[in-house]
Design an enzyme around this catalytic site. Structure first.
Site, mmCIF file in Angstrom:
data_model
loop_
_atom_site.group_PDB
_atom_site.id
_atom_site.type_symbol
_atom_site.label_atom_id
_atom_site.label_comp_id
_atom_site.label_asym_id
_atom_site.label_seq_id
_atom_site.Cartn_x
_atom_site.Cartn_y
_atom_site.Cartn_z
ATOM 1 N N HIS A 128 11.230 -52.794 37.696
ATOM 2 C CA HIS A 128 11.586 -53.910 38.574
ATOM 3 C C HIS A 128 10.731 -55.116 38.171
ATOM 4 O O HIS A 128 9.748 -55.440 38.808
ATOM 5 C CB HIS A 128 11.334 -53.513 40.029
ATOM 6 C CG HIS A 128 11.372 -54.682 40.961
ATOM 7 N ND1 HIS A 128 12.522 -55.365 41.243
ATOM 8 C CD2 HIS A 128 10.397 -55.309 41.652
ATOM 9 C CE1 HIS A 128 12.248 -56.353 42.062
ATOM 10 N NE2 HIS A 128 10.974 -56.351 42.334
ATOM 11 N N ASP B 95 17.738 -55.932 42.639
ATOM 12 C CA ASP B 95 18.165 -56.417 41.324
ATOM 13 C C ASP B 95 19.642 -56.093 41.099
ATOM 14 O O ASP B 95 20.401 -56.908 40.570
ATOM 15 C CB ASP B 95 17.306 -55.757 40.237
ATOM 16 C CG ASP B 95 15.825 -55.892 40.545
ATOM 17 O OD1 ASP B 95 15.317 -57.010 40.512
ATOM 18 O OD2 ASP B 95 15.176 -54.879 40.869
HETATM 19 N N1 LIG Z 1 11.013 -53.770 44.743
HETATM 20 C C1 LIG Z 1 11.514 -54.917 45.167
HETATM 21 O O1 LIG Z 1 12.687 -55.221 44.921
HETATM 22 C C2 LIG Z 1 10.700 -55.906 45.944
HETATM 23 C C3 LIG Z 1 11.308 -57.071 46.418
HETATM 24 C C4 LIG Z 1 10.549 -57.978 47.146
HETATM 25 C C5 LIG Z 1 9.211 -57.732 47.391
HETATM 26 N N2 LIG Z 1 8.642 -56.604 46.904
HETATM 27 C C6 LIG Z 1 7.234 -56.282 47.176
HETATM 28 O O2 LIG Z 1 7.127 -55.804 48.510
HETATM 29 C C7 LIG Z 1 5.809 -55.987 48.979
HETATM 30 C C8 LIG Z 1 5.788 -56.591 50.371
HETATM 31 O O3 LIG Z 1 6.357 -57.873 50.390
HETATM 32 P P1 LIG Z 1 6.220 -58.814 51.684
HETATM 33 O O4 LIG Z 1 6.901 -60.084 51.327
HETATM 34 O O5 LIG Z 1 6.624 -58.073 52.902
HETATM 35 O O6 LIG Z 1 4.646 -59.047 51.681
HETATM 36 P P2 LIG Z 1 3.699 -59.477 52.885
HETATM 37 O O7 LIG Z 1 2.426 -59.900 52.247
HETATM 38 O O8 LIG Z 1 4.401 -60.408 53.823
HETATM 39 O O9 LIG Z 1 3.443 -58.126 53.679
HETATM 40 C C9 LIG Z 1 2.755 -57.048 53.137
HETATM 41 C C10 LIG Z 1 2.073 -56.317 54.264
HETATM 42 O O10 LIG Z 1 1.507 -55.125 53.704
HETATM 43 C C11 LIG Z 1 0.270 -54.913 54.351
HETATM 44 N N3 LIG Z 1 -0.560 -53.977 53.581
HETATM 45 C C12 LIG Z 1 -1.370 -54.225 52.529
HETATM 46 N N4 LIG Z 1 -1.993 -53.107 52.139
HETATM 47 C C13 LIG Z 1 -1.559 -52.123 52.960
HETATM 48 C C14 LIG Z 1 -1.861 -50.742 53.063
HETATM 49 N N5 LIG Z 1 -2.738 -50.158 52.241
HETATM 50 N N6 LIG Z 1 -1.231 -50.024 54.017
HETATM 51 C C15 LIG Z 1 -0.370 -50.608 54.862
HETATM 52 N N7 LIG Z 1 -0.069 -51.918 54.837
HETATM 53 C C16 LIG Z 1 -0.648 -52.655 53.871
HETATM 54 C C17 LIG Z 1 -0.311 -56.308 54.474
HETATM 55 O O11 LIG Z 1 -1.353 -56.367 55.424
HETATM 56 C C18 LIG Z 1 0.926 -57.106 54.897
HETATM 57 O O12 LIG Z 1 1.079 -57.134 56.303
HETATM 58 C C19 LIG Z 1 5.122 -56.840 47.915
HETATM 59 O O13 LIG Z 1 4.383 -55.979 47.081
HETATM 60 C C20 LIG Z 1 6.275 -57.423 47.147
HETATM 61 O O14 LIG Z 1 5.901 -57.754 45.824
HETATM 62 C C21 LIG Z 1 9.358 -55.698 46.191
HETATM 63 C C1 LIG Z 2 6.667 -53.752 36.216
HETATM 64 O O1 LIG Z 2 7.208 -54.471 37.310
HETATM 65 C C2 LIG Z 2 6.301 -54.792 38.350
HETATM 66 C C3 LIG Z 2 7.056 -55.433 39.473
HETATM 67 O O2 LIG Z 2 7.606 -56.668 39.120
HETATM 68 C C4 LIG Z 2 5.206 -55.691 37.806
HETATM 69 O O3 LIG Z 2 4.259 -55.967 38.837
HETATM 70 C C5 LIG Z 2 4.533 -54.970 36.648
HETATM 71 O O4 LIG Z 2 3.541 -55.808 36.086
HETATM 72 C C6 LIG Z 2 5.554 -54.567 35.596
HETATM 73 N N1 LIG Z 2 4.876 -53.763 34.602
HETATM 74 C C7 LIG Z 2 4.434 -54.231 33.455
HETATM 75 C C8 LIG Z 2 3.654 -53.294 32.602
HETATM 76 O O5 LIG Z 2 4.650 -55.397 33.108
#
Ligand SMILES: NC(=O)c1ccc[n+]([C@@H]2O[C@H](COP(=O)([O-])OP(=O)(O)OC[C@H]3O[C@@H](n4cnc5c(N)ncnc54)[C@H](O)[C@@H]3O)[C@@H](O)[C@H]2O)c1
Ligand SMILES: *[C@@H]1O[C@H](CO)[C@@H](O)[C@H](O)[C@H]1NC(C)=O
Ligand SMILES: *[C@@H]1O[C@H](CO)[C@@H](O)[C@H](O)[C@H]1NC(C)=O
Ligand SMILES: CC(=O)N[C@H]1CO[C@H](CO)[C@@H](O)[C@@H]1O
Length: 341
Positions: free
Chosen positions: A195, A167
């Site tokens: 986030h 972000d």
């Molecule tokens: N904070 C951020 O800025 C941000 C940005 C983008 C994505 N994300 C989040 O990151 C996560 C991953 O995104 P992605 O595009 O790589 O998803 P993806 O679905 O391609 O990959 C996720 C992987 O996690 C594995 N997984 C599920 N449960 C698990 C567990 N208990 N232990 C180990 N592995 C497990 C799945 O099998 C899969 O291979 C999502 O939750 C997404 O929302 C966060």
């Molecule tokens: C806070 O952000 C996360 C990630 O985008 C989202 O999944 C979650 O629902 C948000 N929390 C609330 C209470 O809206």
């Protein structure tokens, strides 16, 4: 293994990536293994965790990592077992989480994630080094991070953080494009809070280097209505916009942001600059309630972050900081109930 090799892998930094068969990991692992994060001289042992059904896919990722022929990558361990994955870790990057499926209730999704991060927190507590640095990426990142930290009582809470650097980078880049300068000339944007779409991207302390001199962001952009309106919503909704366009969530930019976050945690923030990360609030900064993982502006030095203190907060900012805190408190209270059961 030869004696020489076992000495090298003993010196290697042990780095775990969970969700290792997923999209973000696919962009992330190469950067870590080639030295972009922990330095060009730091040998790495990669531990890769995913769930059992993904083990065949993970094998493919391991083959590709081997085929990269990287000098710093001393060892790769792919597993579906927490006791293997969390052993003696220096760094844990927790990317895997339960994804939202059609028709799934918000509460059920949160419950599934609490179960995952409770278990992984306990594994950190039991198997990792006490100095481990933990970065939570899997959503809901802030609350997952809080649950992991609460489930690892022997590891300091300051060693847990969640990713809001994506972000932060988005905000920086939007301002840079508006001013027609490279993103590196835009400093000190802030992401406050969750986030999510309630996060508050704040440019009141941001400066832009315009042809050699540093100008406050509002003077550089010369469009207050945009900075207080579309700029904020664009950053808040950028994740959704990428999903709509790509039919997949941000992965390349998320991996880049993870690298930025970890590299600065390791080596410090540049002089005069701060970054944003979700960290454990103790209730002592900017009126943010305690016992939340909330994104703040931080300076990092000697592998320790400090919240940037004393920034002036106007009423416009205050209201937005409170709204995102309120959202996180509600989510925390539900998550903590699930933690007990
Ligand atoms: N904070 C951020 O800025 C941000 C940005 C983008 C994505 N994300 C989040 O990151 C996560 C991953 O995104 P992605 O595009 O790589 O998803 P993806 O679905 O391609 O990959 C996720 C992987 O996690 C594995 N997984 C599920 N449960 C698990 C567990 N208990 N232990 C180990 N592995 C497990 C799945 O099998 C899969 O291979 C999502 O939750 C997404 O929302 C966060
Ligand atoms: C806070 O952000 C996360 C990630 O985008 C989202 O999944 C979650 O629902 C948000 N929390 C609330 C209470 O809206
Ligand atoms: C601003 O950018 C110029 C290059 O355009 C650079 O020479 C100068 O050092 C920068 N100043 C600051 C304060 O970063
Ligand atoms: C980032 C951070 O706060 N790291 C701390 C982790 O915990 C150790 C003690 O185990 C501290 O020395 C670090 O500063």
């Amino acid at each position: 293994m030869s004696i020489c090799n076992s000495i090298l892998s003993a010196l290697a930094l042990r780095v775990l990536v969970t969700g290792a068969a997923g999209q973000i990991a696919y962009s992330l692992l190469y950067s870590i293994a080639k030295g972009d994060v922990f330095g060009k001289d730091q040998p790495i042992a990669l531990l890769l965790l995913d769930i059992t059904p993904m083990m065949p896919v993970l094998e493919g990722v391991v083959m590709e990592m081997q085929d990269c022929a990287l000098p710093l990558l001393k060892e790769i361990i792919a597993t579906d077992k927490e006791e293997v994955a969390f052993k003696d870790l220096d760094v844990a990057i927790l990317v895997g989480s339960m994804p939202r499926r059609d028709g799934m209730e918000r509460k059920d999704l949160l419950k599934a994630n609490v179960a995952i991060f409770k278990s992984q927190g306990a594994a950190l507590d039991k198997y990792a080094k006490k100095t481990v640095k933990v970065l939570v990426v899997g959503n809901p990142a802030n609350t997952n991070c809080l649950i992991a930290a609460k489930s690892a009582p022997s590891i300091p809470k300051q060693n847990f953080s969640c990713l809001t650097r994506l972000d932060h980078n988005r905000a920086r880049s939007q301002v840079a494009m508006k001013c027609g300068v490279p993103a590196t000339q835009v400093k000190n944007v802030i992401i406050w809070g969750n986030h999510s779409s309630t996060q508050y991207p704040d440019v009141h302390h941001c400066v832009v280097n315009m042809s050699g001199s540093e100008v406050p962001c509002f003077d550089a952009v010369k469009d207050d209505a945009w900075l207080k309106g579309d700029f904020i919503t664009t950053v808040q909704q950028r994740g959704a916009a990428v999903i709509k366009a790509r039919k997949l969530s941000s992965a390349m930019s998320a991996a880049k942001a993870i690298c930025d976050h970890m590299r600065e945690l390791w080596s410090g923030t540049p002089q005069g600059e701060f970054t944003s990360m979700g960290i454990y609030s103790t209730g002592n900064s900017y009126g943010v309630p305690d016992d939340l993982v909330y994104s703040f502006p931080v300076h990092i030095k000697d592998k320790t972050w400090n919240i940037v203190d004393g920034l002036a907060i106007n009423d416009f900012s205050r209201a937005k900081m409170e709204a995102t805190a309120k959202e996180l408190m509600e989510e925390r209270d539900t998550a903590v109930e699930f933690l007990g059961v």
